[in-house]
Design a protein around this motif. Sequence first.
Motif, mmCIF file in Angstrom:
data_model
loop_
_atom_site.group_PDB
_atom_site.id
_atom_site.type_symbol
_atom_site.label_atom_id
_atom_site.label_comp_id
_atom_site.label_asym_id
_atom_site.label_seq_id
_atom_site.Cartn_x
_atom_site.Cartn_y
_atom_site.Cartn_z
ATOM 1 N N GLY A 200 -0.377 1.314 7.308
ATOM 2 C CA GLY A 200 1.036 1.584 7.097
ATOM 3 C C GLY A 200 1.590 1.239 5.736
ATOM 4 N N PHE A 201 0.719 0.901 4.777
ATOM 5 C CA PHE A 201 1.175 0.561 3.434
ATOM 6 C C PHE A 201 1.049 1.760 2.496
ATOM 7 C CE2 PHE A 201 -0.175 -3.446 5.277
ATOM 8 C CZ PHE A 201 0.795 -4.346 4.861
ATOM 9 N N ALA A 202 1.970 1.858 1.553
ATOM 10 C CA ALA A 202 1.789 2.760 0.421
ATOM 11 C C ALA A 202 0.956 2.027 -0.629
ATOM 12 C CB ALA A 202 3.136 3.160 -0.165
ATOM 13 N N CYS A 203 0.273 2.781 -1.491
ATOM 14 C CA CYS A 203 -0.582 2.167 -2.512
ATOM 15 C C CYS A 203 -0.272 2.759 -3.876
ATOM 16 C CB CYS A 203 -2.054 2.387 -2.184
ATOM 17 S SG CYS A 203 -2.615 1.511 -0.711
ATOM 18 N N LEU A 204 0.027 1.880 -4.817
ATOM 19 C CA LEU A 204 0.282 2.270 -6.199
ATOM 20 C C LEU A 204 -0.782 1.613 -7.069
ATOM 21 C CD1 LEU A 204 2.352 3.653 -8.207
ATOM 22 C CD2 LEU A 204 3.295 1.346 -8.510
#
Length: 227
Positions: A200-204
């Motif tokens: 459920g995390f976004a990754c940058l």
Amino acid sequence: MAATSPYLVAGSFTKVAPHHTSVEALWDIKWRKPCSMGIYPFVDGHVEDFDRRRLTEPYDPDTFAAAFFPIAKELEEKAAQAETTGDVKIASQLYLRVAALYRIARFPIARSSKTSEAWTLGKAAYMKASLYLDPINTELTIPHNHSDASAGDGNIIHAYLRLPPHASAIEKVPVVIFICGLDAYRTDHTSRTSEHIRRGFACLSIEIPGTGDCPAAKDDPTMVKYS
């Protein structure tokens, strides 16, 4: 006065281990197994791709890098053919394998003409694969508002972003920032970002000075890129 014991590591400095005898021995004894398991820095690669080319000693980075180019180009042609027939899953896998070959070609850093070319070609292959990742990997160009041209800074921060499917302006999600450094560039984290996205995390993904395309001057101690 009692005799002091030698440092445990001291004796290792003069020993020649079997994998020290040649780069081929290093591959056979140390590198091939992690490559077959997809362990960094061989993420996204296939061991048979590396088995096919003849390793050269890494003392001339251009010569070392050049050995990977023919196989990478062959796989890229196959990837393009897969795209033409609509088999995007195969195309994505092949493009990732191409990017992995170019990664090792420039490894650990882009430090010569051919290794810099490998970095450029590896990015291009990775972005072709990115179109078919689930979720896709998007390239961002972020203005570096704190850049100092007199110090040698560039004015664009290059980054990759992957969002979980449910992320939106209304349903916001936490972000994991991958700060890539040393020998790890932003093209090297497909499996890691996939695991975070699954949770459920976004990754940058961005890079530190001296790594990849980071715009900050390598020797500027006042760098404020992340302000």
